[in-house]
Design an enzyme around this catalytic site. Structure first.
Site, PDB file in Angstrom:
ATOM      1  N   PHE A 180       0.831  -1.282  -0.070  1.00 27.38           N
ATOM      2  CA  PHE A 180       0.298   0.001   0.028  1.00 27.38           C
ATOM      3  C   PHE A 180       0.872   1.369   0.125  1.00 27.38           C
ATOM      4  O   PHE A 180       1.087   1.962  -1.199  1.00 27.38           O
ATOM      5  CB  PHE A 180      -0.991   0.559   1.485  1.00 27.38           C
ATOM      6  N   ASP A 181       1.390   1.428   0.778  1.00 31.16           N
ATOM      7  CA  ASP A 181       2.931   2.545   1.036  1.00 31.16           C
ATOM      8  C   ASP A 181       3.758   1.877   0.749  1.00 31.16           C
ATOM      9  O   ASP A 181       4.733   1.554   1.077  1.00 31.16           O
ATOM     10  CB  ASP A 181       2.465   2.800   2.430  1.00 31.16           C
TER      11      ASP A 181
ATOM     12  N   SER B 295       7.330  -2.912  -0.778  1.00 32.95           N
ATOM     13  CA  SER B 295       8.632  -3.564  -1.294  1.00 32.95           C
ATOM     14  C   SER B 295       9.799  -2.365  -1.976  1.00 32.95           C
ATOM     15  O   SER B 295       9.381  -1.512  -3.444  1.00 32.95           O
ATOM     16  CB  SER B 295       9.166  -4.737  -1.984  1.00 32.95           C
TER      17      SER B 295
ATOM     18  N   ASN C 118      -2.737  -8.058  -9.610  1.00 31.32           N
ATOM     19  CA  ASN C 118      -1.295  -6.889  -9.599  1.00 31.32           C
ATOM     20  C   ASN C 118      -0.548  -7.402 -10.039  1.00 31.32           C
ATOM     21  O   ASN C 118       0.037  -8.754  -9.970  1.00 31.32           O
ATOM     22  CB  ASN C 118      -1.313  -6.237  -8.027  1.00 31.32           C
TER      23      ASN C 118
ATOM     24  N   GLY D  43       5.894  -5.137 -10.055  1.00 32.89           N
ATOM     25  CA  GLY D  43       6.388  -5.182 -10.230  1.00 32.89           C
ATOM     26  C   GLY D  43       7.755  -4.788  -9.413  1.00 32.89           C
ATOM     27  O   GLY D  43       8.648  -4.293 -10.382  1.00 32.89           O
TER      28      GLY D  43
ATOM     29  N   ASN E  30      11.597 -10.188   0.776  1.00 32.67           N
ATOM     30  CA  ASN E  30      10.508 -10.905  -0.124  1.00 32.67           C
ATOM     31  C   ASN E  30      10.952 -11.645  -0.677  1.00 32.67           C
ATOM     32  O   ASN E  30      11.540 -10.451  -2.096  1.00 32.67           O
ATOM     33  CB  ASN E  30       9.948  -9.431  -0.506  1.00 32.67           C
TER      34      ASN E  30
ATOM     35  N   SER F  54       7.205 -12.686  -4.418  1.00 28.78           N
ATOM     36  CA  SER F  54       5.931 -11.872  -5.373  1.00 28.78           C
ATOM     37  C   SER F  54       6.159 -12.648  -6.610  1.00 28.78           C
ATOM     38  O   SER F  54       7.400 -12.616  -7.261  1.00 28.78           O
ATOM     39  CB  SER F  54       7.123 -10.410  -5.507  1.00 28.78           C
TER      40      SER F  54
ATOM     41  N   THR G  91      -5.501  -5.894   1.120  1.00 31.33           N
ATOM     42  CA  THR G  91      -7.200  -5.720   0.069  1.00 31.33           C
ATOM     43  C   THR G  91      -8.076  -5.862   0.350  1.00 31.33           C
ATOM     44  O   THR G  91      -8.838  -4.341   0.153  1.00 31.33           O
ATOM     45  CB  THR G  91      -7.200  -7.222  -1.453  1.00 31.33           C
TER      46      THR G  91
END
Length: 469
Positions: free
Chosen positions: A152-153, A174, A199, A202, A283, A286, A431
């Site tokens: 989100f941020d 990230s 989403n 990337g 992370n 992804s 979400t």
């Protein structure tokens, strides 16, 4: 706080937010080359004169006007209402804005939400969390276990606004070492009727240098708030909030798409950002960065974690020590994959695991949606069962010795409670917040408290892994 003092504070924050929000923010740096040539680019921009920023779309202007209207109405209301009633009214009133967000392009709506939070156009929670929600982990006291997941941020623009809304912790990122735009747009797709999103962003990021400057500025402010709050008497020896001030801040680290040395990217992130983080996240899950998920393999993960831990530990730390290091994993893993990750986590004494990231599968009923074939990771309600099953399996494999953060499909207090009973010490969502807005936060906390009290638990920690006891 008296009603007159509250009104004055509200008006001042509104004035400051209006002044700060008078200019619309431009796009992040375009690529990694721009970061390496920052000084040259700055000189070129100065010679060319100021850029003309296009005005926002009409829908965006209408939405901004609605948000300012709510803020003004709130200012009038707080003059005659007590603080608790005002908070409840203001959080509920944000639901009026949700339908307007739905009319906007998904990524523009997200951009607008981050801007609103960064400039103070969001409600601020003044009511204390129910005591049953409080818990201690990593030497920090969380007032509640509900956090905002990374994504989100991404660039740490709205940390204070998000923590102020009542999240127990906020995870930014990230963040990649060099700025990168991410994948081409459109790259965010709403599956609204299923409470889901696909989403393929990337790792669009402004880079660690920009984020470090932003967090550095916030760090000083949060430190002053911590010092101010510490003068008040407390019955606990454990600080309420993180080492950088009230509220817990996590920093999620990613790798650049063009990077051939993933370990070097994560190490660089640790060296630059760990001083501002209450915890760090590697992370490796992804689905939108080619080859990233291969780092979840036993050998690759072990080598990566050892080097990142060493990079963190070689830095100089105060009495409270270095920030905990966690790894975020995917839900699309085999039993053998999970066993390997658990073995690495136990052997290297990893501080925690986040379970899980988005899925490349399309769980029912999302598989029937016209947008289901879009490439990318799916989040939201259809991910709940899959991510919770992985959470349960990992709790068993780690024998409850490693703190787990449950993430994936949480949209109610009952969902959060199921994650906790399945082994999660903390819970994250994203979400559901994108769809439900700020009003979702107090509702989830109240529902979770009801679940705990209904089943006789005196704290969140008593309920962790209850399904296996």
């Amino acid at each position: 706080m008296s009603s007159s003092a509250a009104a004055l504070a509200w008006r001042r924050s509104l004035r400051d937010a209006l002044l700060r929000g008078s200019a619309w923010r431009g796009a992040p740096a375009a690529n990694s080359a721009a970061a390496r040539l920052a000084s040259t680019a700055s000189a070129s921009e100065a010679a060319a004169g100021p850029k003309k920023v296009p005005p926002p779309p009409r829908k965006g202007r209408l939405l901004t006007g609605a948000m300012i209207g709510l803020a003004i109405a709130g200012g009038a209301y707080v003059s005659t209402a007590d603080e608790a009633k005002f908070c409840g009214w203001l959080f509920k009133s944000t639901q009026l804005v949700n339908p307007l967000f739905a009319l906007l392009d998904a990524e523009f709506a997200h951009r607008l939400a981050v801007t609103a939070a960064s400039h103070g156009f969001v409600p601020r929670e003044k009511r204390p969390d129910p005591s049953v929600l409080g818990l201690e982990i990593w030497g920090r006291k969380f007032t509640n276990p509900i956090g905002l997941a990374a994504g989100f941020d991404k660039n740490a623009e709205a940390v204070e606004g998000l923590l102020g809304m009542g999240f127990g912790f906020v995870e930014v990122g990230s963040v990649t070492p060099l700025p990168q735009e991410g994948n081409p747009k459109p790259r965010i797709f709403r599956l609204r009727e299923h409470g889901a999103v696909i989403n393929r962003c990337g790792f669009n990021s402004e880079g660690i240098v920009v984020v470090a400057k932003r967090l550095g500025a916030q760090h000083g402010k949060r430190k002053m708030e911590e010092t101010s709050s510490s003068t008040s008497p407390t019955t606990s020896d454990v600080k309420q909030g993180g080492k950088a001030g009230p509220g817990i801040l996590g920093v999620n680290l990613g790798k650049n798409k063009i990077s051939e040395d993933a370990t070097a990217d994560y190490v660089q992130g640790v060296h630059t950002l760990s001083q501002y983080a209450d915890y760090l996240v590697i992370n490796v899950s992804s689905p939108n960065t080619p080859g990233l998920r291969k780092l979840q393999g036993r050998k690759q993960l072990k080598d990566l974690v050892k080097k990142v831990q060493a990079a963190r530990d070689e830095m100089q730390w105060a009495e409270d020590g270095p920030p905990p290091l966690l790894v975020k994993i995917a839900p699309d893993l085999s039993k053998q994959d999970l066993e390997d990750i658990a073995a690495v986590a136990l052997a290297l004494r990893l501080d925690g695991l986040i379970i899980s990231n988005t899925t490349i599968s399309r769980p029912s009923p999302a598989d029937t949606h016209p947008l289901a074939q879009e490439a990318g990771g799916l989040s939201g309600k259809p991910l709940f069962d899959l991510s919770t099953n992985v959470l349960r399996e990992m709790y068993i494999l780690t024998r409850g010795k490693i703190p787990l953060i449950g993430c994936g499909g949480v949209s109610s207090g009952e969902d959060a409670y199921k994650k906790i009973r399945s082994g999660a010490t903390l819970v994250q969502l994203y979400t559901a917040f994108a769809y439900g807005g700020p009003a979702l936060i107090p509702r989830i906390k109240a529902e979770l408290a009801e679940c705990l009290e209904r089943d006789g638990f005196k704290s969140v920690q008593e309920a962790v892994g209850a399904d296996f006891k």
